[in-house]
Design an enzyme around this catalytic site. Structure first.
Site, PDB file in Angstrom:
ATOM      1  N   CYS A 111       0.811  -1.226   0.000  1.00 42.60           N
ATOM      2  CA  CYS A 111       0.000   0.000   0.000  1.00 42.60           C
ATOM      3  C   CYS A 111       0.843   1.273   0.000  1.00 42.60           C
ATOM      4  O   CYS A 111       0.336   2.346  -0.296  1.00 42.60           O
ATOM      5  CB  CYS A 111      -0.934   0.011   1.190  1.00 42.60           C
ATOM      6  SG  CYS A 111      -2.042  -1.383   1.194  1.00 42.60           S
ATOM      7  N   HIS A 281      -2.612   7.470   3.060  1.00 40.54           N
ATOM      8  CA  HIS A 281      -3.165   6.217   2.542  1.00 40.54           C
ATOM      9  C   HIS A 281      -4.561   6.032   3.143  1.00 40.54           C
ATOM     10  O   HIS A 281      -4.754   6.181   4.348  1.00 40.54           O
ATOM     11  CB  HIS A 281      -2.239   5.051   2.920  1.00 40.54           C
ATOM     12  CG  HIS A 281      -2.802   3.714   2.605  1.00 40.54           C
ATOM     13  ND1 HIS A 281      -3.487   3.451   1.434  1.00 40.54           N
ATOM     14  CD2 HIS A 281      -2.800   2.541   3.308  1.00 40.54           C
ATOM     15  CE1 HIS A 281      -3.868   2.189   1.426  1.00 40.54           C
ATOM     16  NE2 HIS A 281      -3.471   1.615   2.555  1.00 40.54           N
ATOM     17  N   ASN A 311     -10.285   0.867   0.876  1.00 41.38           N
ATOM     18  CA  ASN A 311      -8.820   0.853   0.769  1.00 41.38           C
ATOM     19  C   ASN A 311      -8.417   0.264  -0.583  1.00 41.38           C
ATOM     20  O   ASN A 311      -8.596  -0.932  -0.813  1.00 41.38           O
ATOM     21  CB  ASN A 311      -8.268   0.005   1.928  1.00 41.38           C
ATOM     22  CG  ASN A 311      -6.762  -0.127   1.903  1.00 41.38           C
ATOM     23  OD1 ASN A 311      -6.106   0.230   0.925  1.00 41.38           O
ATOM     24  ND2 ASN A 311      -6.208  -0.652   2.977  1.00 41.38           N
TER      25      ASN A 311
HETATM   26  N1  ACO Z   1     -18.601  -6.672  10.926  1.00 39.92           N
HETATM   27  C1  ACO Z   1     -19.005  -6.936  12.191  1.00 39.92           C
HETATM   28  N2  ACO Z   1     -18.167  -7.352  13.148  1.00 39.92           N
HETATM   29  C2  ACO Z   1     -16.871  -7.492  12.823  1.00 39.92           C
HETATM   30  C3  ACO Z   1     -16.393  -7.235  11.548  1.00 39.92           C
HETATM   31  C4  ACO Z   1     -17.317  -6.814  10.578  1.00 39.92           C
HETATM   32  N3  ACO Z   1     -16.952  -6.531   9.298  1.00 39.92           N
HETATM   33  N4  ACO Z   1     -15.060  -7.463  11.524  1.00 39.92           N
HETATM   34  C5  ACO Z   1     -14.711  -7.850  12.754  1.00 39.92           C
HETATM   35  N5  ACO Z   1     -15.820  -7.876  13.540  1.00 39.92           N
HETATM   36  C6  ACO Z   1     -15.920  -8.234  14.941  1.00 39.92           C
HETATM   37  C7  ACO Z   1     -14.838  -9.191  15.376  1.00 39.92           C
HETATM   38  O1  ACO Z   1     -15.208 -10.516  15.094  1.00 39.92           O
HETATM   39  C8  ACO Z   1     -14.780  -8.917  16.866  1.00 39.92           C
HETATM   40  O2  ACO Z   1     -15.843  -9.606  17.483  1.00 39.92           O
HETATM   41  P1  ACO Z   1     -15.655 -10.241  18.950  1.00 39.92           P
HETATM   42  O3  ACO Z   1     -15.381  -9.082  19.837  1.00 39.92           O
HETATM   43  O4  ACO Z   1     -16.958 -10.902  19.189  1.00 39.92           O
HETATM   44  O5  ACO Z   1     -14.474 -11.156  18.820  1.00 39.92           O
HETATM   45  C9  ACO Z   1     -15.083  -7.422  16.970  1.00 39.92           C
HETATM   46  O6  ACO Z   1     -15.723  -7.066  15.729  1.00 39.92           O
HETATM   47  C10 ACO Z   1     -13.868  -6.561  17.175  1.00 39.92           C
HETATM   48  O7  ACO Z   1     -12.885  -6.990  16.223  1.00 39.92           O
HETATM   49  P2  ACO Z   1     -11.494  -6.265  16.109  1.00 39.92           P
HETATM   50  O8  ACO Z   1     -10.703  -6.906  15.024  1.00 39.92           O
HETATM   51  O9  ACO Z   1     -10.875  -6.181  17.462  1.00 39.92           O
HETATM   52  O10 ACO Z   1     -11.988  -4.817  15.648  1.00 39.92           O
HETATM   53  P3  ACO Z   1     -11.157  -3.493  15.504  1.00 39.92           P
HETATM   54  O11 ACO Z   1     -11.784  -2.417  16.284  1.00 39.92           O
HETATM   55  O12 ACO Z   1      -9.678  -3.724  15.690  1.00 39.92           O
HETATM   56  O13 ACO Z   1     -11.401  -3.132  13.976  1.00 39.92           O
HETATM   57  C11 ACO Z   1     -10.285  -3.225  11.853  1.00 39.92           C
HETATM   58  C12 ACO Z   1     -10.970  -4.010  12.967  1.00 39.92           C
HETATM   59  C13 ACO Z   1     -11.296  -2.268  11.251  1.00 39.92           C
HETATM   60  C14 ACO Z   1      -9.809  -4.194  10.797  1.00 39.92           C
HETATM   61  C15 ACO Z   1      -9.104  -2.418  12.460  1.00 39.92           C
HETATM   62  O14 ACO Z   1      -8.293  -3.265  13.243  1.00 39.92           O
HETATM   63  C16 ACO Z   1      -8.259  -1.787  11.399  1.00 39.92           C
HETATM   64  O15 ACO Z   1      -8.712  -0.938  10.674  1.00 39.92           O
HETATM   65  N6  ACO Z   1      -6.994  -2.165  11.294  1.00 39.92           N
HETATM   66  C17 ACO Z   1      -6.132  -1.663  10.253  1.00 39.92           C
HETATM   67  C18 ACO Z   1      -6.457  -2.413   9.005  1.00 39.92           C
HETATM   68  C19 ACO Z   1      -5.838  -1.799   7.802  1.00 39.92           C
HETATM   69  O16 ACO Z   1      -5.751  -0.612   7.680  1.00 39.92           O
HETATM   70  N7  ACO Z   1      -5.400  -2.665   6.909  1.00 39.92           N
HETATM   71  C20 ACO Z   1      -4.838  -2.331   5.701  1.00 39.92           C
HETATM   72  C21 ACO Z   1      -3.623  -1.462   5.860  1.00 39.92           C
HETATM   73  S1  ACO Z   1      -2.278  -1.851   4.895  1.00 39.92           S
HETATM   74  C22 ACO Z   1      -2.893  -1.987   3.484  1.00 39.92           C
HETATM   75  O17 ACO Z   1      -3.564  -1.090   3.088  1.00 39.92           O
HETATM   76  C23 ACO Z   1      -2.727  -3.276   2.767  1.00 39.92           C
END
Ligand code: ACO
Length: 354
Positions: A111, A281, A311
């Site tokens: 990315c 990004h 993204n």
């Molecule tokens: N819908 C509903 N619930 C969801 C979803 C969804 N799409 N995805 C995860 N959950 C649930 C999980 O199962 C978890 O449930 P649980 O508590 O019962 O176990 C709960 O939501 C919390 O999950 P987390 O993974 O802890 O959620 P978080 O607040 O960390 O958000 C996210 C997840 C959005 C992916 C966040 O961690 C994030 O944005 N990280 C960076 C990701 C990123 O930017 N990646 C790409 C960057 S590099 C590149 O671009 C290749």
């Protein structure tokens, strides 16, 4: 001498998929996705591919720069989802565009590819006497490598392309500084394996484990055709899909965005506060607002298109930059900071004067 941005363009697939449509594919909701990521919809390439999207973005950028494709000396494509392993994605776009005088190659820094590609193009424009005009394009079809059964990742990504024309300039406009950094991804926080569906018919000690005679004999015994038996013997059928530890990526991103912007600003001899606009990004609205807070800058100074695009990996900064120019958010003489991060782990920033 500098490398000035003189043209910009972007392209999105025609199919727009909103969060409600996604909630029919995986167990999620518009509320969850919008609150945790800021994404409302993304575009998915069904009729398009990286070549069509990349070519469209480049053609737009050339039109803005008032250049013909034949006037481009260098074409760098940044992508992780190229249409082919060979030739390069840049070669496919070059041919479609008719940029027949351009040296072209791909660059994969996940990315952060956009800032790596801009830095590379800038360096080549400054050092290669025969290179005066470059196209930098990011073209991604992330929908090809996303696990559509994993709600934690599939809701994040979208497809699209962005492009800029960079021209060697004799004034102080253009790229002022670039900062790049890599860290080992020791915990495999972001990974997508390669599609190699063929296994070579040799083992490590040189023994041929499965000769054609054996395959033919097996085919006859099992009652399947020889062609099918050959395919079964040599094709692994591994599915290459994005695997991500979201929280770790989040921590990495919010650490490196401020660091890289500060480093590039320091090299450019300006302060972060002097930046008129930051193009980050577009991975997650919360990552952007967290980074803005750490830098002590108002969120409004960060240009965002993530709500509509999701993204788009290495295309995202170029798409957001094109959008900012198109919306009149960048005026001549203003200072702009571009910042990216991604798998690898990669991170980088570019400071330019518009
Ligand atoms: N819908 C509903 N619930 C969801 C979803 C969804 N799409 N995805 C995860 N959950 C649930 C999980 O199962 C978890 O449930 P649980 O508590 O019962 O176990 C709960 O939501 C919390 O999950 P987390 O993974 O802890 O959620 P978080 O607040 O960390 O958000 C996210 C997840 C959005 C992916 C966040 O961690 C994030 O944005 N990280 C960076 C990701 C990123 O930017 N990646 C790409 C960057 S590099 C590149 O671009 C290749």
């Amino acid at each position: 001498m500098g490398s000035a941005v003189t043209g910009w363009g972007s392209a999105l697939p025609s199919l727009r998929v909103d969060n409600n449509a996604l909630s029919q594919v995986v167990d999620t909701s518009h509320e969850w996705i919008a609150k945790r990521t800021g994404i409302h919809s993304r575009h998915i390439a069904v009729d398009e591919d990286a070549t069509t999207l990349g070519t469209q973005a480049c053609a737009q950028a050339l039109e803005v720069a008032e250049l013909g494709a034949g006037q481009i000396d260098l074409l760098i494509c940044t992508t992780s989802t190229a249409d082919a392993l060979l030739p390069s994605q840049a070669a496919l776009i070059r041919a479609r565009l008719g940029a027949s005088n351009a040296v072209c190659f791909d660059l994969n820094a996940a990315c952060a590819g956009c800032v790596y590609a801009l830095s590379t193009a800038h360096s080549l424009l400054q050092t290669m006497p025969n290179m005066k005009r470059a196209l930098v394009v990011g073209a991604e079809c992330m929908s090809r490598i996303v696990d559509w059964t994993d709600r934690a990742t599939c809701v994040l990504f979208g497809d699209g392309a962005g492009a800029v024309v960079l021209e060697r300039s004799d004034n102080d406009r253009g790229v002022l500084a670039c900062a790049l950094r890599n860290e080992d991804d020791v915990d495999d926080v972001l990974r997508c394996d390669q599609i190699y569906s063929c296994d070579p018919p040799f083992s490590a000690d040189g023994v041929i484990p499965c000769t054609q005679e054996q395959i033919a004999a097996n085919a006859e015994a099992e009652g399947v055709g020889l062609e099918q038996a050959l395919a079964n013997a040599h094709c692994t059928g591994k599915a290459p899909l994005v695997r991500m530890k979201g929280r770790d990526v989040f921590k990495f991103a919010t650490r490196v965005i401020p660091q890289m912007l500060q480093e590039a600003c320091h090299q450019a001899g300006v302060s972060v506060e002097e930046l008129d606009l930051v193009i980050p990004h577009q991975a997650n609205e919360r990552i952007i607002s967290n980074a803005a807070k750490k830098l002590g800058l108002p969120l409004e100074r960060f240009h965002r298109i993530i709500q509509e695009t999701g993204n788009t990996s290495s295309a995202s900064v170029l798409m957001a930059l094109a959008h900012a120019y198109q919306q009149g958010c960048i005026q001549p003489g203003q200072l702009v900071g571009l910042v990216g991060f991604g798998a690898g782990l990669t991170a980088g920033a570019v400071v330019l004067r518009a």
